[in-house]
Design a protein around this motif. Sequence first.
Motif, PDB file in Angstrom:
ATOM      1  N   LEU A 163     -23.484   0.633  -8.163  1.00 38.48           N
ATOM      2  CA  LEU A 163     -22.102   1.071  -8.299  1.00 38.48           C
ATOM      3  C   LEU A 163     -21.195  -0.079  -7.872  1.00 38.48           C
ATOM      4  O   LEU A 163     -21.527  -0.859  -6.983  1.00 38.48           O
TER       5      LEU A 163
ATOM      6  N   LEU B 291     -16.868  -1.569  -7.684  1.00 38.30           N
ATOM      7  CA  LEU B 291     -15.432  -1.334  -7.773  1.00 38.30           C
ATOM      8  C   LEU B 291     -14.835  -2.571  -8.448  1.00 38.30           C
ATOM      9  O   LEU B 291     -14.610  -3.573  -7.792  1.00 38.30           O
ATOM     10  N   PRO B 292     -14.619  -2.505  -9.763  1.00 39.68           N
ATOM     11  CA  PRO B 292     -14.128  -3.695 -10.471  1.00 39.68           C
ATOM     12  C   PRO B 292     -12.810  -4.168  -9.856  1.00 39.68           C
ATOM     13  O   PRO B 292     -11.995  -3.338  -9.444  1.00 39.68           O
ATOM     14  N   PRO B 293     -12.629  -5.479  -9.803  1.00 34.17           N
ATOM     15  CA  PRO B 293     -11.393  -6.001  -9.212  1.00 34.17           C
ATOM     16  C   PRO B 293     -10.170  -5.503  -9.969  1.00 34.17           C
ATOM     17  O   PRO B 293     -10.214  -5.302 -11.186  1.00 34.17           O
ATOM     18  N   LEU B 294      -9.094  -5.262  -9.244  1.00 35.29           N
ATOM     19  CA  LEU B 294      -7.837  -4.822  -9.850  1.00 35.29           C
ATOM     20  C   LEU B 294      -6.781  -5.886  -9.552  1.00 35.29           C
ATOM     21  O   LEU B 294      -6.878  -6.595  -8.549  1.00 35.29           O
TER      22      LEU B 294
ATOM     23  N   THR C 253      -3.992  -5.510  -8.365  1.00 32.19           N
ATOM     24  CA  THR C 253      -3.327  -5.228  -7.085  1.00 32.19           C
ATOM     25  C   THR C 253      -4.138  -5.714  -5.883  1.00 32.19           C
ATOM     26  O   THR C 253      -3.611  -5.790  -4.778  1.00 32.19           O
ATOM     27  N   ASP C 254      -5.437  -6.019  -6.108  1.00 32.77           N
ATOM     28  CA  ASP C 254      -6.279  -6.444  -4.992  1.00 32.77           C
ATOM     29  C   ASP C 254      -5.722  -7.688  -4.295  1.00 32.77           C
ATOM     30  O   ASP C 254      -6.006  -7.927  -3.128  1.00 32.77           O
TER      31      ASP C 254
ATOM     32  N   ILE D  49      -2.349  -8.748  -4.520  1.00 34.17           N
ATOM     33  CA  ILE D  49      -0.897  -8.769  -4.266  1.00 34.17           C
ATOM     34  C   ILE D  49      -0.627  -8.469  -2.806  1.00 34.17           C
ATOM     35  O   ILE D  49      -1.007  -7.415  -2.288  1.00 34.17           O
ATOM     36  N   VAL D  50       0.011  -9.390  -2.143  1.00 34.35           N
ATOM     37  CA  VAL D  50       0.386  -9.162  -0.745  1.00 34.35           C
ATOM     38  C   VAL D  50       1.889  -8.911  -0.699  1.00 34.35           C
ATOM     39  O   VAL D  50       2.670  -9.688  -1.237  1.00 34.35           O
ATOM     40  N   TYR D  51       2.263  -7.803  -0.108  1.00 31.03           N
ATOM     41  CA  TYR D  51       3.694  -7.462  -0.049  1.00 31.03           C
ATOM     42  C   TYR D  51       4.351  -8.048   1.194  1.00 31.03           C
ATOM     43  O   TYR D  51       3.714  -8.211   2.214  1.00 31.03           O
TER      44      TYR D  51
END
Lengths: 497, 460
Positions: free
Chosen positions: B448, B450-453, B455-456, B458-460
Amino acid sequence: MQNLDKMLAEFAQQKLEKQTRRHFLMDCVAKVGGLAMAPLMFGCGTGSSELNLSQRDLNPLSPLPPPYGAKAKSIIYLHMAGAPSQLELFDFKPELAKYHNQPCPQSLLEGKKFAFIRGVPKMLGPQANFSQHGESGAWISDYMPHFQKLADEVSFLKAVHTDQFNHGPAQLLMQTGSARLGRPSLGSWVTYGLGTENQNLPGFVVLTSGGKTPDAGKSVWGSGFLPSVYQGVQCRSKGDPVLYLDDPEGMSRNLKKNVIDAINTVNKEEFNAYGDPEILARINQYEMAYRMQIEVPEVMNITDEPESIHQLYGTKPGAESLANNCLLARKLVEKGVRFVQLYDWGWDTHGTDHDGSIDMGLRNKCREMDRPVSALLLDLKQRGLLEDTLVVWGGEFGRTPMQENREGKTQSFLGRDHHGDAFTMWMAGGGIKPGVTYGRTDDFGFSGIEDKVSVHDIHATILHLMGFDHEQFTYEFQGRPFRLTDVEGELINKILA
Amino acid sequence: MIDFILPLFGRFHPILVHLPIGFLVFGVILIFWSAEKYAIYSPIIKLAFLLGGISAGLASISGFMQFQYEGYGWDTVQLHLILGIFTTFLSFGLWYHLQKSAVSPPRLKIKGALLLAILTLTGHLGGNITHGENYFTEVLPPALQAFLGGEASSNEPLELPADNWEEVEFFTGAIQPILDQNCKSCHNPKKLKGELDLSSFKGIHKGGENGAILENGNARESSLFARLILPEDHDDHMPPKDKRQPRKEEIELIKAWIESGSAEHATLGETSIQLSLVEPFFKKDEKPFYPVVAVPTLAEDSISILRGSGFFAEVVKTDSPFLKISCINFPAFSDSDWSLLASAKEQIVYLDLTGTKITDAILEQVSSLPNLTVLKLNQTFIEGKNLDKLNQSNNLKLLYLNETKVNSGQLKALDKHPRLEKVFAFDTPAADSGTSSQFSFHLETGNLSLPPLPTDTIVY
């Protein structure tokens, strides 16, 4: 007559405790290293059989059967210290958005006390975008994009409430069942009741991340009035997991064994003279510490994990992070550790600075939590560990639907104050019916209006899943039996499989 | 001052009763045995019947005292008491009879046999009072019990139908079954402890030696409820400390019944009882995880031996015979160590051999565990060659093969397994070949991710 018996038993207990402490100090005064190791050294199963003592006298961590059928044999408890905002993560309140920036209605403020809000604050609409996920249709915000895929694996409690609104007492209540100091933590109760399977590892391990330990200090994993061997063992996430576990330079393992054997011989003579079973526990603690030297560095080392696992969790070996701790939690549970407690600090989003803002700081915090926690669930699932491991996620309370106005002033960042009337927690794994959303809050997410759940209810349910009746699981102290749930607690039947 | 003498004497009854049994049986045996040499044995026979008569008399008197002071109903003891006294007189009669004649009296054997029969009957009736009438039958197999006409046990816990519970009569359908299960063994018309009969509505309303046990509509003042919630150590707590205690939900239901006015025929629906009070009694379709078979409990010292060999060994819950065995502290376990588990074959339901040195050969032995439900073979040298052996493990539900060499072709062999629910084969050749969901069980092959997104990062 009964009272007299109780008093005598307690007197004997006190006498024993005094004696133990004196002996302990006498033994350890010259060994500062040994003293530092003390909480880490637990018993083992190789007691001398001619003494005719129970397995538990020799080794307080030897396993006991659960009184009732257990659905889970291990727990991973993820505590987000500081209290994450349910209104940005799971509790979708479109109505609240309409009232954004409007003064809070008096009806919400009447008779309520807040940690920082004074006067009439303004309402603060949800800062995240929500959508429904999975077959269960659970609402999860875009702050947790990975977790959205796991909507059908967990069971949400949407209307949890606590009566504490400051971190320390609320964490104590959440972890020990009482807002005051002195009670054993959930992990201590479970390890006391069940012992632990792997006799080379502690039964109750605590891992912290986020730069700080919880506000309530180490009491949140303390053993209270239970014997101190049941307290949580905090392992460091960086450097040596346990201090002083390596052999000093120039000392071979055989030499160490000789030292321990010599100490144990002296201790055995001490036992023959005084008959205090605590001495036996001590003998075993030395032997266990000796065995832990091998097993602990092995299990706490994540560098051997394959690259795919590091990608899944987002781990970077050597760093102190929630990601590393999540991976460690899986490894520890796999190795038969009974209770793994994770604390991640930094969820206290008051809006006093950038990191504490609901729209930016919390988003960053969620990003650091989203992948590892989702990964932990997936990893437990693919290994079949989720069949008998219970995972609990939550903070010590929730946050207000109002914007915080510390000292009556508007903050420069968007923030929410502490709020205990309604917040979200979730559970997954052993014995939990997945995909359930239990409890409902009002349109502002201010109070629970349906299927409210108290902290004691959560404890009762966790103990139930571990095979206990929370009303019968007691420990005699100061002349009366104590329970984790005191005189409260109802099972949350609707989330049980 | 000496009030206690008589009840104390009564308490000696269970001891005294054994004396006449001994003496009289001895006497009767001598009658049959001495046939030709009666003259030699007659003094002993006479003495046996004299002592038998005296001791039977003492037993009868002490028995009567116990009846007087210990709350036994007359119906219960009636026949036992009468026969006891009859035994006494019969013994003395025989003694007197023998005393008069020097030669063997006619039909002495018949008289002796008659006395023995009455003695046996008296003893049996006495045993029934203390040990219960089903003392002998309850150990018999159920089929034989039914054949002998034993009554169906009324000790079933209360169950209510989930769909039409409103129509169940509150008292007869819910309260009486609870009382039957928890109270009736002492408070029935025969035993009448505390002069209280809880086996019928009439008995409950009549009350016991301390008067009424129901205060209309007031549970706290009704001892039928109040005694249940006293601390277990309290002298007035019911049921007694060492007896089965009613569940919290059962006590709540009794409280609700008293507060609803303790009517005999009102239904649950009519008393507008809260659903949450009756819900715990709804019949659940929940199937127990482990097999439902009677298995002897392994003695504690045998379990200790298992632990001494290095296994983690523990029953799955208190009072269960089923064992959970794990090699978590025994990584050196190999195929040749199997004999260490021989004593627990029937009891093992959970076997975790993760990380040990076992090979495919062990599956032959593993399949001989009749009740095995969970089997973990992770991180071992298992290659899956004779996985089909596990088809003999009828009760197997969860099979863990993570990090072994099994492939999906070998898993096919288990496709017809009757109970197998899930197989975990993460990080195996079976996982790599990408087959899934073609089996009767759920195959979890893992991998299993969790494919990268976007948003992974992006630092706010």
